[in-house]
Design an enzyme around this catalytic site. Sequence first.
Site, mmCIF file in Angstrom:
data_model
loop_
_atom_site.group_PDB
_atom_site.id
_atom_site.type_symbol
_atom_site.label_atom_id
_atom_site.label_comp_id
_atom_site.label_asym_id
_atom_site.label_seq_id
_atom_site.Cartn_x
_atom_site.Cartn_y
_atom_site.Cartn_z
ATOM 1 N N ASN A 9 45.336 58.564 87.806
ATOM 2 C CA ASN A 9 44.110 59.323 87.528
ATOM 3 C C ASN A 9 42.963 58.445 88.000
ATOM 4 O O ASN A 9 42.606 57.479 87.338
ATOM 5 C CB ASN A 9 44.003 59.619 86.029
ATOM 6 C CG ASN A 9 42.672 60.263 85.664
ATOM 7 O OD1 ASN A 9 41.899 60.653 86.543
ATOM 8 N ND2 ASN A 9 42.393 60.365 84.374
ATOM 9 N N LYS A 11 39.921 59.100 88.168
ATOM 10 C CA LYS A 11 38.649 59.364 87.469
ATOM 11 C C LYS A 11 37.515 59.476 88.499
ATOM 12 O O LYS A 11 37.760 60.003 89.575
ATOM 13 C CB LYS A 11 38.407 58.302 86.396
ATOM 14 C CG LYS A 11 39.646 58.155 85.485
ATOM 15 C CD LYS A 11 39.426 57.343 84.249
ATOM 16 C CE LYS A 11 40.724 57.279 83.445
ATOM 17 N NZ LYS A 11 40.589 56.575 82.179
ATOM 18 N N HIS A 94 41.991 65.818 79.394
ATOM 19 C CA HIS A 94 41.868 64.361 79.286
ATOM 20 C C HIS A 94 40.864 64.009 78.180
ATOM 21 O O HIS A 94 39.867 64.714 77.996
ATOM 22 C CB HIS A 94 41.415 63.763 80.624
ATOM 23 C CG HIS A 94 41.544 62.275 80.656
ATOM 24 N ND1 HIS A 94 40.612 61.454 80.083
ATOM 25 C CD2 HIS A 94 42.522 61.477 81.128
ATOM 26 C CE1 HIS A 94 41.003 60.187 80.232
ATOM 27 N NE2 HIS A 94 42.159 60.176 80.859
ATOM 28 N N GLU A 96 38.580 61.924 78.041
ATOM 29 C CA GLU A 96 37.201 61.756 78.510
ATOM 30 C C GLU A 96 36.494 63.098 78.640
ATOM 31 O O GLU A 96 35.288 63.206 78.416
ATOM 32 C CB GLU A 96 37.185 60.972 79.840
ATOM 33 C CG GLU A 96 37.495 59.493 79.590
ATOM 34 C CD GLU A 96 38.166 58.775 80.740
ATOM 35 O OE1 GLU A 96 38.181 59.301 81.867
ATOM 36 O OE2 GLU A 96 38.711 57.678 80.501
ATOM 37 N N GLU A 166 48.206 59.939 75.580
ATOM 38 C CA GLU A 166 47.259 58.858 75.840
ATOM 39 C C GLU A 166 46.477 58.534 74.569
ATOM 40 O O GLU A 166 45.492 59.227 74.254
ATOM 41 C CB GLU A 166 46.270 59.278 76.938
ATOM 42 C CG GLU A 166 46.919 59.604 78.270
ATOM 43 C CD GLU A 166 45.951 59.412 79.437
ATOM 44 O OE1 GLU A 166 46.305 58.661 80.346
ATOM 45 O OE2 GLU A 166 44.854 59.973 79.424
ATOM 46 N N GLY A 172 41.516 52.213 79.063
ATOM 47 C CA GLY A 172 40.502 51.357 79.662
ATOM 48 C C GLY A 172 40.103 50.183 78.796
ATOM 49 O O GLY A 172 39.104 49.526 79.052
ATOM 50 N N SER A 212 46.035 51.826 79.611
ATOM 51 C CA SER A 212 46.215 50.435 80.015
ATOM 52 C C SER A 212 47.640 50.121 80.476
ATOM 53 O O SER A 212 48.162 49.040 80.218
ATOM 54 C CB SER A 212 45.782 49.479 78.893
ATOM 55 O OG SER A 212 44.405 49.671 78.587
#
Length: 251
Positions: A9, A11, A94, A96, A166, A172, A212
Site C-alpha cells: 500500500n 499510500k 483502510h 487512515e 491491521e 507506521g 510495520s
Amino acid sequence: MRKAIIAGNWKMNKTPTEAAALVESLKPLVADASCDVVVCVPAVDIPAAKAAAQGSNIHIGAQNVHFAESGAYTGELSAAMLKEVGVEYVIIGHSERRQYFGETDATVNQRVLAAVKAGLKVILCVGEKKEEREAGYTDALVEYQTLIALTGLDKKQVQSIVIAYEPVWAIGTGLVATDEQANETIGVIRAALARKYGKAVANKVRIQYGGSMKPANAKGLMAQPEIDGGLIGGASLKAKDFAAIVNYDKD
Ligand code: 13P
C-alpha cells in the site's frame, strides 16, 4: 491451502514516473514469488504502474473506490473507472480513511458491494486502536467491522474477499503485533466468518496482517497458520525491502 498474498500500500507516495521506476525494479526481484504480488498505488499512478508491470506477476490495485456508479461526488472514482484502467484489486476501509476521511462501517460496506459488483478484488481492512485493545474490545470490534463490511454478499463472494487485519497502533509506528497476537486476532476473524458463512467459506478467505511488517519480521508472521499474507506500507516503497517480504519463503 490458501495461496499467500503480499500487497504493497503505497499510500500518498510516488509520482507516475517514480511509480514506473519502482515497478520496473521490483519485477525481476519478485519474478519467482510463490505468493500473489500486488501493489496498490495512487490513482494517477495506475496507468504508469500497469504499463510497467505488463507481462510480469505484479498485479495493480487502487487504494479506495466510491460506491456510486457515477454522479456528483467530486474527487471520487467509480469501480468502472478503475476497472477500465486495468485495476484488479482495491483496498477498502483502510484505517487512515476511517480516521481522516470519515469512513464508517456502513460506507465501507457500500464500497465493498460496489467493488465486488464491478469485478474488483477487495482487500478489506479492519483493526483496533490502541485504547480499544487495552480495553479488551479487539475481538468484538474486528468481528463487528468484518461482518458489517461483508453484509449483502453471498458465500461465494465472501470467499473471494481478502481481509487485512491491521491493528491501528502498529501502522507506521514500528510497533508490530507479536506473531501470536496477529495470529490470534486473525483466528478470531476467521471464527466469525465460520459462524456466519460456514467453515468451508471461512477456510478459503485469505487474511493478511498489516502494520510495520518488514523483511526482518515477515518470516515469523508468515509462519503463523492463520496469517495468509501481508499489507505493507512503508517497506513497500523500497523495491529491495518489498521483494524480501514477498520472498519470505526463500533463503
Ligand atoms: P506500515 O507498513 O507503514 O506500518 O503500514 C501498514 C499499512 O497501513 C498498510 O496498509
